[in-house]
Design a protein around this motif. Structure first.
Motif, PDB file in Angstrom:
ATOM      1  N   LEU A 272       2.236  71.925  44.127  1.00 16.44           N
ATOM      2  CA  LEU A 272       1.525  71.181  43.456  1.00 16.44           C
ATOM      3  C   LEU A 272       2.387  71.336  42.535  1.00 16.44           C
ATOM      4  O   LEU A 272       2.147  70.666  41.260  1.00 16.44           O
ATOM      5  CB  LEU A 272       0.256  72.353  42.944  1.00 16.44           C
ATOM      6  CG  LEU A 272      -0.901  72.192  41.447  1.00 16.44           C
ATOM      7  CD1 LEU A 272      -1.242  70.583  42.233  1.00 16.44           C
ATOM      8  CD2 LEU A 272      -1.786  72.545  41.454  1.00 16.44           C
ATOM      9  N   LEU A 273       3.360  72.330  41.581  1.00 15.90           N
ATOM     10  CA  LEU A 273       4.201  72.354  41.292  1.00 15.90           C
ATOM     11  C   LEU A 273       5.398  71.603  41.270  1.00 15.90           C
ATOM     12  O   LEU A 273       6.565  70.235  40.318  1.00 15.90           O
ATOM     13  CB  LEU A 273       4.526  73.987  40.890  1.00 15.90           C
ATOM     14  CG  LEU A 273       3.842  75.100  39.830  1.00 15.90           C
ATOM     15  CD1 LEU A 273       4.693  75.740  40.397  1.00 15.90           C
ATOM     16  CD2 LEU A 273       3.183  74.119  38.700  1.00 15.90           C
ATOM     17  N   ASN A 274       5.718  71.432  42.537  1.00 14.54           N
ATOM     18  CA  ASN A 274       6.443  70.310  43.020  1.00 14.54           C
ATOM     19  C   ASN A 274       6.563  69.578  44.072  1.00 14.54           C
ATOM     20  O   ASN A 274       6.288  69.855  45.381  1.00 14.54           O
ATOM     21  CB  ASN A 274       7.726  70.890  44.065  1.00 14.54           C
ATOM     22  CG  ASN A 274       8.136  72.386  43.254  1.00 14.54           C
ATOM     23  OD1 ASN A 274       9.461  72.431  41.900  1.00 14.54           O
ATOM     24  ND2 ASN A 274       7.947  73.713  43.145  1.00 14.54           N
ATOM     25  N   PRO A 275       5.434  68.403  43.929  1.00 17.54           N
ATOM     26  CA  PRO A 275       5.543  67.346  44.414  1.00 17.54           C
ATOM     27  C   PRO A 275       6.119  66.703  45.248  1.00 17.54           C
ATOM     28  O   PRO A 275       5.540  66.168  46.226  1.00 17.54           O
ATOM     29  CB  PRO A 275       4.517  66.305  43.342  1.00 17.54           C
ATOM     30  CG  PRO A 275       4.625  66.742  41.727  1.00 17.54           C
ATOM     31  CD  PRO A 275       6.020  67.654  42.504  1.00 17.54           C
ATOM     32  N   SER A 276       7.433  66.672  45.261  1.00 17.11           N
ATOM     33  CA  SER A 276       8.239  66.182  46.168  1.00 17.11           C
ATOM     34  C   SER A 276       8.086  67.105  47.648  1.00 17.11           C
ATOM     35  O   SER A 276       8.643  66.145  49.057  1.00 17.11           O
ATOM     36  CB  SER A 276       9.738  66.320  46.100  1.00 17.11           C
ATOM     37  OG  SER A 276      10.027  67.113  45.350  1.00 17.11           O
ATOM     38  N   GLU A 277       7.294  68.158  47.300  1.00 15.16           N
ATOM     39  CA  GLU A 277       7.365  68.636  49.187  1.00 15.16           C
ATOM     40  C   GLU A 277       6.188  68.532  49.932  1.00 15.16           C
ATOM     41  O   GLU A 277       5.584  69.058  50.766  1.00 15.16           O
ATOM     42  CB  GLU A 277       7.796  70.323  48.700  1.00 15.16           C
ATOM     43  CG  GLU A 277       9.237  70.855  47.802  1.00 15.16           C
ATOM     44  CD  GLU A 277       9.322  72.600  47.708  1.00 15.16           C
ATOM     45  OE1 GLU A 277       8.413  72.912  48.327  1.00 15.16           O
ATOM     46  OE2 GLU A 277      10.210  72.654  47.256  1.00 15.16           O
ATOM     47  N   GLY A 278       5.229  67.976  49.159  1.00 12.16           N
ATOM     48  CA  GLY A 278       3.650  67.478  49.367  1.00 12.16           C
ATOM     49  C   GLY A 278       3.998  66.088  50.018  1.00 12.16           C
ATOM     50  O   GLY A 278       5.437  65.240  50.399  1.00 12.16           O
ATOM     51  N   ILE A 279       2.637  65.580  50.092  1.00 14.45           N
ATOM     52  CA  ILE A 279       2.568  63.884  50.589  1.00 14.45           C
ATOM     53  C   ILE A 279       2.110  63.128  50.145  1.00 14.45           C
ATOM     54  O   ILE A 279       0.985  64.031  49.155  1.00 14.45           O
ATOM     55  CB  ILE A 279       2.170  64.081  52.574  1.00 14.45           C
ATOM     56  CG1 ILE A 279       0.445  64.656  52.629  1.00 14.45           C
ATOM     57  CG2 ILE A 279       2.982  64.649  53.101  1.00 14.45           C
ATOM     58  CD1 ILE A 279       0.050  64.487  53.756  1.00 14.45           C
ATOM     59  N   PRO A 280       2.185  62.535  50.228  1.00 10.98           N
ATOM     60  CA  PRO A 280       1.028  61.288  48.595  1.00 10.98           C
ATOM     61  C   PRO A 280      -0.161  60.605  49.387  1.00 10.98           C
ATOM     62  O   PRO A 280      -0.041  60.749  50.184  1.00 10.98           O
ATOM     63  CB  PRO A 280       2.205  59.792  49.045  1.00 10.98           C
ATOM     64  CG  PRO A 280       2.963  59.594  49.962  1.00 10.98           C
ATOM     65  CD  PRO A 280       3.474  61.293  50.049  1.00 10.98           C
ATOM     66  N   SER A 281      -1.104  60.471  48.395  1.00 14.36           N
ATOM     67  CA  SER A 281      -1.643  60.560  49.454  1.00 14.36           C
ATOM     68  C   SER A 281      -2.412  58.996  49.415  1.00 14.36           C
ATOM     69  O   SER A 281      -1.949  57.763  49.594  1.00 14.36           O
ATOM     70  CB  SER A 281      -3.441  60.785  48.225  1.00 14.36           C
ATOM     71  OG  SER A 281      -3.644  60.030  46.977  1.00 14.36           O
ATOM     72  N   VAL A 282      -3.190  58.366  50.140  1.00 17.17           N
ATOM     73  CA  VAL A 282      -3.639  57.003  50.528  1.00 17.17           C
ATOM     74  C   VAL A 282      -4.000  56.005  49.434  1.00 17.17           C
ATOM     75  O   VAL A 282      -3.457  55.318  48.553  1.00 17.17           O
ATOM     76  CB  VAL A 282      -5.093  56.766  51.213  1.00 17.17           C
ATOM     77  CG1 VAL A 282      -5.387  55.493  50.987  1.00 17.17           C
ATOM     78  CG2 VAL A 282      -5.086  57.297  52.409  1.00 17.17           C
ATOM     79  N   LEU A 283      -4.499  57.414  47.938  1.00 16.91           N
ATOM     80  CA  LEU A 283      -4.455  56.514  46.890  1.00 16.91           C
ATOM     81  C   LEU A 283      -3.121  56.090  46.259  1.00 16.91           C
ATOM     82  O   LEU A 283      -3.439  55.558  45.311  1.00 16.91           O
ATOM     83  CB  LEU A 283      -5.350  57.447  45.807  1.00 16.91           C
ATOM     84  CG  LEU A 283      -5.403  56.623  43.970  1.00 16.91           C
ATOM     85  CD1 LEU A 283      -6.238  55.831  44.091  1.00 16.91           C
ATOM     86  CD2 LEU A 283      -6.215  57.896  43.676  1.00 16.91           C
ATOM     87  N   ALA A 284      -2.119  56.719  46.159  1.00 20.62           N
ATOM     88  CA  ALA A 284      -0.997  56.759  45.544  1.00 20.62           C
ATOM     89  C   ALA A 284      -0.485  55.346  46.543  1.00 20.62           C
ATOM     90  O   ALA A 284       0.599  54.513  45.673  1.00 20.62           O
ATOM     91  CB  ALA A 284      -0.126  57.652  46.150  1.00 20.62           C
ATOM     92  N   TYR A 285      -0.633  54.983  47.143  1.00 19.40           N
ATOM     93  CA  TYR A 285      -0.053  53.919  48.202  1.00 19.40           C
ATOM     94  C   TYR A 285      -1.280  52.317  47.299  1.00 19.40           C
ATOM     95  O   TYR A 285      -0.284  51.455  46.861  1.00 19.40           O
ATOM     96  CB  TYR A 285      -0.329  53.579  49.532  1.00 19.40           C
ATOM     97  CG  TYR A 285       0.726  54.670  50.700  1.00 19.40           C
ATOM     98  CD1 TYR A 285       1.602  54.303  50.790  1.00 19.40           C
ATOM     99  CD2 TYR A 285       0.373  56.042  50.965  1.00 19.40           C
ATOM    100  CE1 TYR A 285       2.468  55.186  51.194  1.00 19.40           C
ATOM    101  CE2 TYR A 285       0.953  56.750  51.260  1.00 19.40           C
ATOM    102  CZ  TYR A 285       2.906  55.888  52.110  1.00 19.40           C
ATOM    103  OH  TYR A 285       3.605  57.497  52.296  1.00 19.40           O
ATOM    104  N   ILE A 286      -1.274  52.432  47.335  1.00 19.28           N
ATOM    105  CA  ILE A 286      -2.894  51.779  47.174  1.00 19.28           C
ATOM    106  C   ILE A 286      -2.577  51.153  45.250  1.00 19.28           C
ATOM    107  O   ILE A 286      -2.587  50.478  44.903  1.00 19.28           O
ATOM    108  CB  ILE A 286      -4.545  52.207  46.878  1.00 19.28           C
ATOM    109  CG1 ILE A 286      -5.267  51.950  48.292  1.00 19.28           C
ATOM    110  CG2 ILE A 286      -5.388  50.667  46.177  1.00 19.28           C
ATOM    111  CD1 ILE A 286      -6.408  52.664  48.411  1.00 19.28           C
ATOM    112  N   ILE A 287      -2.342  52.120  44.460  1.00 16.57           N
ATOM    113  CA  ILE A 287      -1.920  52.242  42.868  1.00 16.57           C
ATOM    114  C   ILE A 287      -1.034  51.420  42.622  1.00 16.57           C
ATOM    115  O   ILE A 287      -0.258  51.136  41.881  1.00 16.57           O
ATOM    116  CB  ILE A 287      -1.984  53.459  42.761  1.00 16.57           C
ATOM    117  CG1 ILE A 287      -4.111  54.175  42.596  1.00 16.57           C
ATOM    118  CG2 ILE A 287      -1.812  53.452  41.271  1.00 16.57           C
ATOM    119  CD1 ILE A 287      -3.812  53.466  41.222  1.00 16.57           C
TER     120      ILE A 287
END
Length: 554
Positions: A272-287
């Motif tokens: 949460l604090l470091n989003p680069s360590e997570g994965i993007p959601s489907v919404l991120a690709y759509i936007i």
């Protein structure tokens, strides 16, 4: 007249901030630097000088110290202060976006900004990244309306610029988009009534504020700051030994999807604090897809309008313009990858300014929109160049680019929806609902993700519990040397200078134990989950991940 979208925005923001504050107060301080700001605030309140870090920006600790002086000495103060500043920033962003977009799109943009994971996670954290951006937003807003509507607002620009720099030193980079916008509107500047009076007043302001700014700087130990800046501009910094070292120039661009929206719902607080360590959601690709298509459509339509009648003249003129732009762009890329910050920023300013001059259509409305587009582009570029060259990369630095990033998301969405209006019946009359739906979806997804990633507490609460316990265990603790691998937190909770001691810098535990003994450390607070056996020391108490070691005396 009541601005309903702004009222809606303020209401949503206040409710969200109240929720975030409730969570943040429950889980505790999220990262190292917040304790430094708290210790500095304690010092500014004349309550002690333990743990003071003199080179840090003074404004947030100074504001926090005012509450300490009133008797409210708590970590919660800096969280609440962050929340209030954040609300102020969202209002400012809406007003700034409203200079380019209508109220519905401005509301959408403001809500999308809030929904960026890196923004929501740090909104009430006690950090300085968002407050620095907030005051920068207001400085830019007053400059824009000062040049367009009422020159009296220009008097507020310089004070807010100084405030933003004293909040976060790198906020000074906002002068680049300011310089661009002033140059782009130079004809309006000359036509401002009583321009000499305005310039004279700002000059007096400059003198006073420079004196105040110098006073603050002289009180601080800025050697480390200037050393880092010198290393960056001279390309001599390696920083390999730092845990945040990252030589990837395009780190923030490559992780841009993660900064839009994270998934899945379940995850870690660190993600949460470091989003680069997570994965993007489907919404991120759509936007992203919609925004990119919209921006390319916007550029195409803009460049395809207003063609000259004399084709041969157009070809020659355009060839010259394209050549200049390409040369500047190549210079920008080369200087960026050669880690020449000053040259990169100069090339960026020249590129956006000449692009404006080459593309302006001599119509005020289009010129004004283009000036704002390129002002935000220069905003994003100025910080992208700086943090790309900076050898240390952490996700929260993206916050400095987030308002400009959001601007182009809104611009892309706007153009994309405009392209669809003639093709979809009823879309024109219902486009406002579409914008609101997009904004609320983004906000809902991020809020749910925040809930899913947020822990019950941070380990810093274990440090607090351990610090409170040692006071009862040894009333004479204040006269003994205490060490810790998280010294600024222990210093804050005990209000006593704590020695930094880090096992990772030693070959083995025996060497580390020798270091503790040589420095007279009697109690050692260890915040690692696995607590090593240290010769001549024994664990006397554990609180979650924190263990307290006591020196074994004969």
């Amino acid at each position: 007249m009541l601005n309903k979208p702004l009222v809606i925005l303020i209401s949503i923001t206040v409710v969200l901030v109240a929720y975030l504050l409730m969570i943040q107060i429950k889980i505790g301080v999220p990262y190292w630097d917040v304790f430094n700001y708290l210790n500095n605030a304690f010092h500014f309140a004349n309550m002690g000088s333990s743990g003071v870090v003199n080179h840090l920006p003074p404004l947030i600790p100074l504001l926090t110290s005012l509450f300490f002086r009133m008797g409210y000495v708590s970590v919660d103060v800096i969280f609440i202060l962050s929340g209030l500043i954040f609300i102020l920033g969202i209002i400012g962003l809406y007003l700034l976006l409203n200079e380019r977009f209508d109220s519905t799109k401005s509301l959408t943009g403001s809500l999308i900004f809030i929904s960026l994971p890196v923004v929501m996670a740090w909104a009430v954290s006690g950090g300085i990244d968002l407050p620095g951006v907030v005051f920068s937003i207001w400085a830019l807003y007053f400059m824009v309306i000062g040049l367009k509507k009422d020159s009296k607002f220009l008097y507020l620009v310089l004070p807010l610029l100084v405030i933003s720099i004293l909040t976060r030193y790198t906020a000074g980079l906002i002068v680049l988009p300011m310089i661009f916008y002033i140059l782009a509107n130079f004809n309006q500047v000359k036509n401002i009534p009583q321009i000499k009076k305005v310039i004279f007043g700002i000059a007096i302001e400059f003198g006073v504020l420079l004196t105040i700014f110098t006073f603050f700087i002289l009180q601080l130990d800025t050697s480390a700051l200037f050393g880092l800046f010198f290393d960056i501009v001279t390309s001599s910094s390696s920083g390999v030994e730092d845990v945040a070292y990252n030589s990837n120039f395009l780190f923030y661009l490559q992780n841009s999807l993660n900064y839009i929206s994270l998934g899945p719902i379940q995850g870690t607080y660190r993600q949460l604090l470091n989003p680069s360590e997570g994965i993007p959601s489907v919404l991120a690709y759509i936007i992203t897809m919609i925004s990119v298509i919209g921006i390319f459509s916007y550029i195409y339509r803009f460049l395809s309008t207003g063609k000259e009648k004399n084709i041969s003249q157009v070809n020659i003129i355009n060839l010259g313009k394209i050549t200049i732009i390409l040369v500047l762009f190549i210079g920008l890329v080369l200087s960026f990858y050669n880690k020449s910050l000053i040259l990169s920023e100069i090339f960026l300013l020249a590129l956006v300014y000449l692009s404006y001059r080459f593309m302006a259509r001599e119509r005020f409305e289009i010129d004004n929109k283009l000036a704002l587009d390129l002002m935000f582009l220069s905003w994003f570029g100025a910080y992208f160049l700086f943090h790309g060259i900076l050898p240390f990369k952490v996700d929260r630095y993206f916050i400095t680019m987030a308002p400009a990033f959001t601007y182009f998301i809104v611009l892309g969405l706007s153009q994309f929806i405009n392209e669809l209006k003639p093709r979809i019946n009823g879309l024109k009359s219902k486009s406002g609902l579409v914008y609101m739906a997009i904004a609320l979806i983004c906000l809902s997804v991020t809020t749910v993700t925040y809930i899913g990633h947020t822990p019950q507490k941070t380990f810093t609460l274990d440090i607090e519990d351990a610090s409170q316990w040692i006071k009862g265990y040894d009333p004479n603790y204040y006269n003994k040397i205490i060490g810790s691998d998280y010294p600024n937190a222990v210093t804050w909770y005990l209000h006593k200078e704590t020695t930094g001691a880090y096992l990772k810098y030693y070959n083995n535990t025996d060497e580390f134990a020798d270091y503790l003994q040589e420095n007279g450390v009697y109690y050692y607070f260890d915040s690692n989950k696995s607590h090593p056996t240290l010769k001549s020391y024994r664990i006397i108490k554990e609180f979650g991940v924190v263990a307290i070691y006591e020196k074994i005396t004969p």
